[in-house]
Design a protein around this motif. Structure first.
Motif, PDB file in Angstrom:
ATOM      1  N   ASP A 116      40.572  32.078  31.438  1.00 46.91           N
ATOM      2  CA  ASP A 116      41.211  32.677  30.269  1.00 46.91           C
ATOM      3  C   ASP A 116      42.640  33.068  30.614  1.00 46.91           C
ATOM      4  OD1 ASP A 116      38.910  32.516  28.675  1.00 46.91           O
ATOM      5  OD2 ASP A 116      38.098  34.356  29.577  1.00 46.91           O
ATOM      6  N   LEU A 117      43.423  33.268  29.576  1.00 49.15           N
ATOM      7  CA  LEU A 117      44.808  33.717  29.771  1.00 49.15           C
ATOM      8  C   LEU A 117      44.823  34.957  30.667  1.00 49.15           C
ATOM      9  CD1 LEU A 117      47.773  33.185  28.700  1.00 49.15           C
ATOM     10  CD2 LEU A 117      47.323  35.019  27.067  1.00 49.15           C
ATOM     11  N   GLY A 118      45.618  34.905  31.714  1.00 47.78           N
ATOM     12  CA  GLY A 118      45.730  36.051  32.608  1.00 47.78           C
ATOM     13  C   GLY A 118      44.860  35.949  33.847  1.00 47.78           C
ATOM     14  N   GLU A 119      43.827  35.113  33.770  1.00 45.03           N
ATOM     15  CA  GLU A 119      42.869  35.002  34.875  1.00 45.03           C
ATOM     16  C   GLU A 119      43.311  33.869  35.813  1.00 45.03           C
ATOM     17  OE1 GLU A 119      38.008  34.157  35.116  1.00 45.03           O
ATOM     18  OE2 GLU A 119      39.133  33.748  33.307  1.00 45.03           O
ATOM     19  N   THR A 151      47.067  28.293  38.422  1.00 41.81           N
ATOM     20  CA  THR A 151      46.497  29.389  37.630  1.00 41.81           C
ATOM     21  C   THR A 151      46.813  30.771  38.202  1.00 41.81           C
ATOM     22  OG1 THR A 151      44.430  29.262  38.882  1.00 41.81           O
ATOM     23  CG2 THR A 151      44.549  27.973  36.840  1.00 41.81           C
ATOM     24  N   VAL A 152      47.552  30.835  39.310  1.00 39.24           N
ATOM     25  CA  VAL A 152      47.744  32.126  39.973  1.00 39.24           C
ATOM     26  C   VAL A 152      48.532  33.095  39.084  1.00 39.24           C
ATOM     27  CG1 VAL A 152      49.905  31.683  41.264  1.00 39.24           C
ATOM     28  CG2 VAL A 152      48.111  33.150  42.239  1.00 39.24           C
ATOM     29  N   ASN A 153      49.303  32.543  38.142  1.00 37.14           N
ATOM     30  CA  ASN A 153      50.052  33.390  37.204  1.00 37.14           C
ATOM     31  C   ASN A 153      49.272  33.654  35.920  1.00 37.14           C
ATOM     32  OD1 ASN A 153      50.106  30.909  35.970  1.00 37.14           O
ATOM     33  ND2 ASN A 153      52.271  30.959  35.438  1.00 37.14           N
ATOM     34  N   GLY A 154      48.024  33.136  35.833  1.00 35.89           N
ATOM     35  CA  GLY A 154      47.205  33.362  34.650  1.00 35.89           C
ATOM     36  C   GLY A 154      47.344  32.307  33.572  1.00 35.89           C
ATOM     37  N   CYS A 155      47.924  31.161  33.895  1.00 36.42           N
ATOM     38  CA  CYS A 155      48.044  30.065  32.913  1.00 36.42           C
ATOM     39  C   CYS A 155      46.682  29.409  32.707  1.00 36.42           C
ATOM     40  CB  CYS A 155      49.059  29.044  33.418  1.00 36.42           C
ATOM     41  SG  CYS A 155      49.142  27.558  32.423  1.00 36.42           S
ATOM     42  N   PRO A 156      46.193  29.335  31.452  1.00 36.02           N
ATOM     43  CA  PRO A 156      44.872  28.745  31.222  1.00 36.02           C
ATOM     44  C   PRO A 156      44.853  27.219  31.400  1.00 36.02           C
ATOM     45  CG  PRO A 156      45.619  30.022  29.303  1.00 36.02           C
ATOM     46  CD  PRO A 156      46.799  29.823  30.196  1.00 36.02           C
ATOM     47  N   ILE A 157      43.733  26.736  31.929  1.00 36.57           N
ATOM     48  CA  ILE A 157      43.489  25.304  32.123  1.00 36.57           C
ATOM     49  C   ILE A 157      42.336  24.938  31.187  1.00 36.57           C
ATOM     50  CG2 ILE A 157      42.729  23.557  33.791  1.00 36.57           C
ATOM     51  CD1 ILE A 157      45.453  24.736  34.516  1.00 36.57           C
ATOM     52  N   ASN A 158      42.497  23.853  30.424  1.00 32.00           N
ATOM     53  CA  ASN A 158      41.486  23.478  29.432  1.00 32.00           C
ATOM     54  C   ASN A 158      40.786  22.170  29.777  1.00 32.00           C
ATOM     55  OD1 ASN A 158      42.022  25.675  27.619  1.00 32.00           O
ATOM     56  ND2 ASN A 158      43.962  24.653  27.139  1.00 32.00           N
ATOM     57  N   SER A 159      39.684  21.940  29.089  1.00 29.85           N
ATOM     58  CA  SER A 159      38.959  20.682  29.248  1.00 29.85           C
ATOM     59  C   SER A 159      39.861  19.524  28.821  1.00 29.85           C
ATOM     60  CB  SER A 159      37.700  20.712  28.379  1.00 29.85           C
ATOM     61  OG  SER A 159      37.046  19.456  28.451  1.00 29.85           O
ATOM     62  N   GLY A 160      39.976  18.531  29.693  1.00 31.47           N
ATOM     63  CA  GLY A 160      40.809  17.365  29.389  1.00 31.47           C
ATOM     64  C   GLY A 160      42.230  17.465  29.906  1.00 31.47           C
ATOM     65  N   ASP A 161      42.580  18.563  30.548  1.00 31.62           N
ATOM     66  CA  ASP A 161      43.903  18.629  31.174  1.00 31.62           C
ATOM     67  C   ASP A 161      43.953  17.656  32.346  1.00 31.62           C
ATOM     68  OD1 ASP A 161      44.617  20.566  29.365  1.00 31.62           O
ATOM     69  OD2 ASP A 161      44.819  22.193  30.827  1.00 31.62           O
ATOM     70  N   MET A 162      45.133  17.125  32.585  1.00 32.62           N
ATOM     71  CA  MET A 162      45.282  16.132  33.645  1.00 32.62           C
ATOM     72  C   MET A 162      46.359  16.587  34.620  1.00 32.62           C
ATOM     73  SD  MET A 162      45.674  12.027  33.037  1.00 32.62           S
ATOM     74  CE  MET A 162      44.096  11.817  32.256  1.00 32.62           C
ATOM     75  N   PRO A 187      40.297  31.206  42.094  1.00 34.58           N
ATOM     76  CA  PRO A 187      40.402  31.222  43.556  1.00 34.58           C
ATOM     77  C   PRO A 187      40.314  29.798  44.133  1.00 34.58           C
ATOM     78  CG  PRO A 187      38.714  32.752  42.771  1.00 34.58           C
ATOM     79  CD  PRO A 187      39.108  31.900  41.609  1.00 34.58           C
ATOM     80  N   VAL A 188      41.023  29.582  45.205  1.00 37.25           N
ATOM     81  CA  VAL A 188      41.079  28.242  45.796  1.00 37.25           C
ATOM     82  C   VAL A 188      39.679  27.718  46.153  1.00 37.25           C
ATOM     83  CG1 VAL A 188      41.537  29.076  48.169  1.00 37.25           C
ATOM     84  CG2 VAL A 188      42.368  26.826  47.454  1.00 37.25           C
ATOM     85  N   GLU A 189      38.800  28.626  46.609  1.00 40.10           N
ATOM     86  CA  GLU A 189      37.465  28.172  47.023  1.00 40.10           C
ATOM     87  C   GLU A 189      36.561  27.816  45.832  1.00 40.10           C
ATOM     88  OE1 GLU A 189      36.719  27.224  49.970  1.00 40.10           O
ATOM     89  OE2 GLU A 189      38.640  27.952  50.756  1.00 40.10           O
ATOM     90  N   GLU A 190      36.933  28.242  44.613  1.00 36.70           N
ATOM     91  CA  GLU A 190      36.130  27.915  43.430  1.00 36.70           C
ATOM     92  C   GLU A 190      36.700  26.751  42.635  1.00 36.70           C
ATOM     93  OE1 GLU A 190      35.542  31.324  40.868  1.00 36.70           O
ATOM     94  OE2 GLU A 190      34.974  32.550  42.598  1.00 36.70           O
ATOM     95  N   ALA A 191      37.904  26.342  42.998  1.00 36.76           N
ATOM     96  CA  ALA A 191      38.649  25.398  42.141  1.00 36.76           C
ATOM     97  C   ALA A 191      37.884  24.100  41.873  1.00 36.76           C
ATOM     98  CB  ALA A 191      40.004  25.099  42.774  1.00 36.76           C
TER      99      ALA A 191
END
Ligand code: MN
Length: 430
Positions: free
Chosen positions: A220-223, A342-353, A226-230
């Protein structure tokens, strides 16, 4: 969770050529138009395309929580958004259905006609609607080569490069599947020795040998992730030819980075090979040359041993391989890229490349662009018909291939193949 679809001993009742990129252990995902002009989500075993929409309607995915129309769509976005647990259940089920010991569909002639297609009966589409496309710059050899040529050989790598997976936001509107031709772009360039720019067709059209990974909804926005979960948010990978106009790039890129030199087209291979299918081919990333900040520090094998090659095929001649590289040369891993993104909280969505950036090795014949292979055009390469190339000519086709191989099992990506056409002729109004 076990990945039974990866069982190397399994064989399929569908025919698979010995050197196929698509044994039953691969099970990639794509979108295609069928002979009846219906769009569906599918997979591929050997040279047979499989209509997952039809399989689902026939009840073959019973017990897996899927909506009725999940495969009857023109993109994989919703399926990818279902998450890793569902992808695994579906891939494992497909492996079971096509296992040589399973006779259910194998002996059902009528249902097989609904589900199976020859490759010449289908037309591959873009597999996802790409909401956002980001391109990284994660090969140290490529960044060093480009820095040497464009800036300063003594300080080729900028000081931030060893601390940050450098990237920029690209355009998703010009991402196209293999087979769709690309027109030579026009733009502003600064001729050598000139002080004022000129407008016209790019003279230095180039490929970039990359791979791209496709994500699911991650944060989500703001979240931040972690590298180990990516990795759990990475659905899979495709081959990625990030077309570039070097003369336009050189004039425009300071101070905000690439713009029109990159946004005219990026071509992808149409089958998304899942991260799960690549599991047996894990390998170590190169050792960090500088201590990385804690949010980028990773443990274990986060890279993948994927052989890559690029060939150029002139209009009336056989193709010539101009580069052999490997995904494992990437200094920054996909996990680090996603953690950083995502470290700054930018959201990543399904289908992003997310493009890897050009993947160059240390040797000249492993460089991932003509800019590097011919060193700005100073050392042309010879084609099979005797003609020379500094960059890409009109009507040349650029072909990229990729595959992993270990203990006799080969998992591949097929190819991304794109012809370069002359500048687009705008129809004159009468
Ligand atoms: Mn690129």
């Amino acid at each position: 969770m076990s990945l039974s679809a990866n069982n190397p001993d399994r064989i399929s009742w569908l025919h698979v050529d010995k050197n196929s990129d698509f044994p039953i252990q691969n099970i990639p995902f794509g979108v295609f138009l069928t002979r009846d002009d219906i769009v569906t989500i599918g997979t591929r075993i050997g040279d047979t395309a499989i209509d997952l929409g039809a399989l689902h309607q026939l009840g073959y995915f019973e017990g897996i929580p899927l909506t009725d129309d999940i495969f009857l769509q023109d993109t994989l976005n919703d399926f990818i958004a279902d998450g890793r647990k569902t992808w695994r259940l579906v891939r494992d089920r497909i492996a079971e259905i096509f296992d040589s010991e399973n006779e259910s569909l194998k002996n059902d002639k009528k249902n097989k006609e609904r589900v199976l297609f020859r490759l010449d009966e289908i037309e591959m589409q873009l597999p996802v609607q790409v909401g956002d496309y980001t391109d990284f710059y994660s090969s140290i050899e490529h960044a060093t080569n480009v820095g040497t040529m464009f800036r300063d050989p003594d300080n080729a790598l900028l000081p931030n490069w060893l601390h940050i997976p450098v990237g920029y936001h690209g355009r998703s509107s010009s991402i196209i599947p293999s087979g769709i031709p690309v027109h030579r772009p026009q733009g502003q360039t600064l001729p050598a020795g000139a002080t004022e720019p000129v407008f016209g067709p790019s003279k230095l059209v180039d490929f970039e040998l990359e791979m791209a990974f496709i994500t699911t909804d991650a944060n989500d926005l703001g979240e931040s992730i972690p590298v180990e979960e990516a990795e759990q948010y990475i659905f899979g990978l495709v081959l990625f030819n990030d077309w570039s106009a070097r003369d336009i790039q050189k004039w425009e890129y300071v101070p905000l980075g690439p713009f029109l030199a990159k946004s005219f087209a990026s071509s992808i291979s149409p089958w998304i090979v899942t991260l799960d299918a690549l599991e047996p081919y894990r390998t170590e990333s190169p050792k960090p040359l500088k201590k990385q900040l804690p949010y980028l520090q990773q443990k274990g094998k986060k890279s993948f041993d994927i052989n890559l090659e690029v060939a150029i095929q002139p209009k009336k001649a056989k193709e010539t391989v101009v580069s052999r590289s490997n995904f494992k040369y990437m200094y920054w891993s996909m996990s680090q890229q996603l953690a950083h993104h995502t470290v700054n909280g930018c959201p990543i969505n399904s289908g992003d490349m997310m493009g890897s950036g050009t993947i160059s090795g240390t040797a000249k014949d492993s460089y991932g662009s003509m800019l590097e292979i011919t060193w700005r055009g100073e050392q042309p390469v010879t084609m099979s018909d005797g003609t020379e190339r500094k960059f890409i000519n009109d009507y040349d086709t650029v072909i990229m291939r990729g595959h992993c191989e270990k203990n006799g099992t080969r998992i591949g990506f097929g190819k991304v193949e794109t012809q370069l056409l002359p500048v687009f002729e705008t129809k004159k109004k009468r």
